[in-house]
Design a protein around this motif. Sequence first.
Motif, PDB file in Angstrom:
ATOM      1  N   VAL A   1      -8.374   1.974  -3.273  1.00 50.97           N
ATOM      2  CA  VAL A   1      -8.225   2.665  -1.993  1.00 50.97           C
ATOM      3  C   VAL A   1      -8.530   1.699  -0.860  1.00 50.97           C
ATOM      4  CG1 VAL A   1      -9.101   4.541  -0.546  1.00 50.97           C
ATOM      5  CG2 VAL A   1      -8.778   4.911  -2.990  1.00 50.97           C
ATOM      6  N   GLU A   2      -7.615   1.642   0.099  1.00 46.63           N
ATOM      7  CA  GLU A   2      -7.829   0.802   1.278  1.00 46.63           C
ATOM      8  C   GLU A   2      -8.790   1.487   2.237  1.00 46.63           C
ATOM      9  OE1 GLU A   2      -4.078  -0.121   3.131  1.00 46.63           O
ATOM     10  OE2 GLU A   2      -4.096  -2.099   2.190  1.00 46.63           O
ATOM     11  N   GLY A   3      -9.788   0.749   2.701  1.00 47.20           N
ATOM     12  CA  GLY A   3     -10.711   1.312   3.681  1.00 47.20           C
ATOM     13  C   GLY A   3     -11.674   2.310   3.059  1.00 47.20           C
ATOM     14  N   PRO A   4     -12.498   2.935   3.908  1.00 47.96           N
ATOM     15  CA  PRO A   4     -13.484   3.897   3.400  1.00 47.96           C
ATOM     16  C   PRO A   4     -12.806   5.149   2.861  1.00 47.96           C
ATOM     17  CG  PRO A   4     -13.455   3.893   5.804  1.00 47.96           C
ATOM     18  CD  PRO A   4     -12.584   2.756   5.371  1.00 47.96           C
ATOM     19  N   ALA A   5     -13.397   5.733   1.841  1.00 50.28           N
ATOM     20  CA  ALA A   5     -12.857   6.956   1.242  1.00 50.28           C
ATOM     21  C   ALA A   5     -13.321   8.150   2.070  1.00 50.28           C
ATOM     22  CB  ALA A   5     -13.338   7.085  -0.197  1.00 50.28           C
ATOM     23  N   ASP A   6     -12.379   8.797   2.753  1.00 54.71           N
ATOM     24  CA  ASP A   6     -12.704   9.887   3.665  1.00 54.71           C
ATOM     25  C   ASP A   6     -12.501  11.225   2.962  1.00 54.71           C
ATOM     26  OD1 ASP A   6     -13.183  11.544   5.763  1.00 54.71           O
ATOM     27  OD2 ASP A   6     -11.611  10.780   7.072  1.00 54.71           O
TER      28      ASP A   6
ATOM     29  N   ALA B   1      -5.349   9.107   2.228  1.00 54.11           N
ATOM     30  CA  ALA B   1      -5.757   7.862   1.575  1.00 54.11           C
ATOM     31  C   ALA B   1      -4.551   6.952   1.356  1.00 54.11           C
ATOM     32  CB  ALA B   1      -6.431   8.164   0.242  1.00 54.11           C
ATOM     33  N   ARG B   2      -4.783   5.651   1.452  1.00 58.06           N
ATOM     34  CA  ARG B   2      -3.774   4.640   1.126  1.00 58.06           C
ATOM     35  C   ARG B   2      -4.312   3.822  -0.040  1.00 58.06           C
ATOM     36  NH1 ARG B   2      -0.027   3.110   5.074  1.00 58.06           N
ATOM     37  NH2 ARG B   2      -0.267   0.919   4.523  1.00 58.06           N
ATOM     38  N   VAL B   3      -3.457   3.573  -1.020  1.00 58.67           N
ATOM     39  CA  VAL B   3      -3.901   2.870  -2.214  1.00 58.67           C
ATOM     40  C   VAL B   3      -2.989   1.684  -2.503  1.00 58.67           C
ATOM     41  CG1 VAL B   3      -4.962   4.896  -3.275  1.00 58.67           C
ATOM     42  CG2 VAL B   3      -2.554   4.408  -3.727  1.00 58.67           C
TER      43      VAL B   3
ATOM     44  N   PRO C   1       0.835  -1.207   0.000  1.00 59.01           N
ATOM     45  CA  PRO C   1       0.000   0.000   0.000  1.00 59.01           C
ATOM     46  C   PRO C   1       0.870   1.257   0.000  1.00 59.01           C
ATOM     47  CG  PRO C   1      -0.715  -1.544   1.691  1.00 59.01           C
ATOM     48  CD  PRO C   1       0.617  -2.032   1.208  1.00 59.01           C
ATOM     49  N   VAL C   2       0.392   2.288  -0.648  1.00 54.83           N
ATOM     50  CA  VAL C   2       1.119   3.550  -0.765  1.00 54.83           C
ATOM     51  C   VAL C   2       0.231   4.668  -0.252  1.00 54.83           C
ATOM     52  CG1 VAL C   2       2.136   5.200  -2.399  1.00 54.83           C
ATOM     53  CG2 VAL C   2       2.397   2.735  -2.778  1.00 54.83           C
ATOM     54  N   ARG C   3       0.800   5.540   0.586  1.00 52.52           N
ATOM     55  CA  ARG C   3       0.056   6.712   1.019  1.00 52.52           C
ATOM     56  C   ARG C   3       0.030   7.735  -0.118  1.00 52.52           C
ATOM     57  NH1 ARG C   3       0.711   9.108   7.028  1.00 52.52           N
ATOM     58  NH2 ARG C   3       0.669  11.001   5.738  1.00 52.52           N
ATOM     59  N   VAL C   4      -1.180   8.204  -0.447  1.00 52.01           N
ATOM     60  CA  VAL C   4      -1.334   9.110  -1.581  1.00 52.01           C
ATOM     61  C   VAL C   4      -0.553  10.397  -1.386  1.00 52.01           C
ATOM     62  CG1 VAL C   4      -3.002  10.611  -2.751  1.00 52.01           C
ATOM     63  CG2 VAL C   4      -3.515   8.186  -2.421  1.00 52.01           C
ATOM     64  N   ASP C   5      -0.576  10.963  -0.157  1.00 54.02           N
ATOM     65  CA  ASP C   5       0.135  12.229   0.044  1.00 54.02           C
ATOM     66  C   ASP C   5       1.640  12.059  -0.123  1.00 54.02           C
ATOM     67  OD1 ASP C   5       0.255  10.685   2.357  1.00 54.02           O
ATOM     68  OD2 ASP C   5       0.152  12.404   3.713  1.00 54.02           O
TER      69      ASP C   5
ATOM     70  N   LEU D   1      -8.236  13.553  -5.114  1.00 55.45           N
ATOM     71  CA  LEU D   1      -8.703  12.808  -6.286  1.00 55.45           C
ATOM     72  C   LEU D   1      -8.962  11.347  -5.972  1.00 55.45           C
ATOM     73  CD1 LEU D   1      -9.319  12.609  -9.311  1.00 55.45           C
ATOM     74  CD2 LEU D   1      -6.868  12.258  -9.705  1.00 55.45           C
ATOM     75  N   TRP D   2      -8.060  10.699  -5.243  1.00 54.48           N
ATOM     76  CA  TRP D   2      -8.204   9.251  -5.041  1.00 54.48           C
ATOM     77  C   TRP D   2      -9.370   8.886  -4.138  1.00 54.48           C
ATOM     78  CZ3 TRP D   2      -4.111  11.358  -7.240  1.00 54.48           C
ATOM     79  CH2 TRP D   2      -3.547  10.664  -8.312  1.00 54.48           C
TER      80      TRP D   2
END
Length: 424
Positions: A397-402, A417-419, A134-138, A263-264
């Motif tokens: 996206v891992e988990g709910p999209a916040d 977000a983590r993807v 998994p990769v953190r989007v930020d 965006l993600w």
Amino acid sequence: MPTSVSRRQVVSTLFRDPMQALVDAANRADGQVVRLNLGTFRPYLVTDPEHLQHVLRDNAANYVRDGKGLLWRPVRRAVGEAILVTEGPQWESSRGVLQPLFTKPRLDTMVAELERAIGAAVDPLDADAAAGRPVRVDEMLTRIVCGATMRVLFADRISVPDAMRIVDALGTVATTMVSRFAVPFMPDRVPMPGDRAFDAAVRTIDAIVYPVIHDALREPGDGQDIVSALCRQRDVPLRRIRDDVVAMFSTATETTIAVLSWLWPVLARRPDVEERLTAESGATGAYTRCVIDELLRLWPAGWMIPRTAVAEEVLDGTRIRAGGTVLVSPYATQRLDALWERADEFDPDRWAAKRRHHRFAFFPFGGGPHQCLGQHLFLLEAPLIIATLLRRFRFRVEGPADLTPRLGASLRPKVPARVVLTPR
């Protein structure tokens, strides 16, 4: 008389959901100037496009960025006398040096180099995709934006790892200054939560930036990068060069990172948008621009633009007192029910309809003489990043999209977000 929004009305939601409190106050005012009653602090909230044009453009000389003003003081603690907070001859001098580096014609000549730099910065994601990490989007966006920006605007004077450390430090600055935004009347000498982290972040920035400036001062050359241009000025104090370097670093990186970070989570909720973006597969596609404009509408990085009234003035029947704080918020105006159909809904197709809006109904980069220098860079860089990533990977996206905002000097998701990436 101004519409007055009581302390009870605002404070009841201010700490629970400050962004929504701002939008609610603007919607209740229905185009009128709002006097927010926050006890000893009573700023004017201006959200109507005609009024905004007056404040930011037509009579901008009367509504200044007062570095000593209550809401500007926390920013000034980080960037000092930088172009972001000054007015008058000093601002004109810095703007004259820096604006030529950000013109659309100049940046258009750098598209190929920008595209190569983005591609090189995306390459390491192949290993993450292959391993299923998994990769953190930020963090992903920070590495990509720093790789591209340090190449085209800083001539690699700042390394990408150091640039990422600066971005992280600026993020700390942006969030820790919120406590002082909440109580703007508190003197700087009174300790506040976050002050230690703020000071440590500023020291990190200085430890990276000052050696770069000293190197450039020894050999400024004729380079067309930000540091070289600032160091060629005569009789400019070292601290002012530092402040402008830090301010322009933030301008050149933060907006792209912040806006694209939304965006993600959006794509996780709207697979139809991802499908259309991927099918377009080009950085200059019309739908890509529609998506970007909608991200800018709902989550402008610069969500608050405070101004101080120099002289007393009557604005549409409301007397603005001299020295009064005027709050301008792209976030609030761009979510007004009176201006936008289904204002809180993410709908890129609203931009394809070619409906004409007032110039100051949509102003994510500000307006008037202080409009953001980085606007053209963002509008080149953001589509290239989106196209490059979606052409090479699928994202889950891992988990709910916040989509909850994190309150700070710029606007980002509260939960990054983590993807998980899959090669296309």
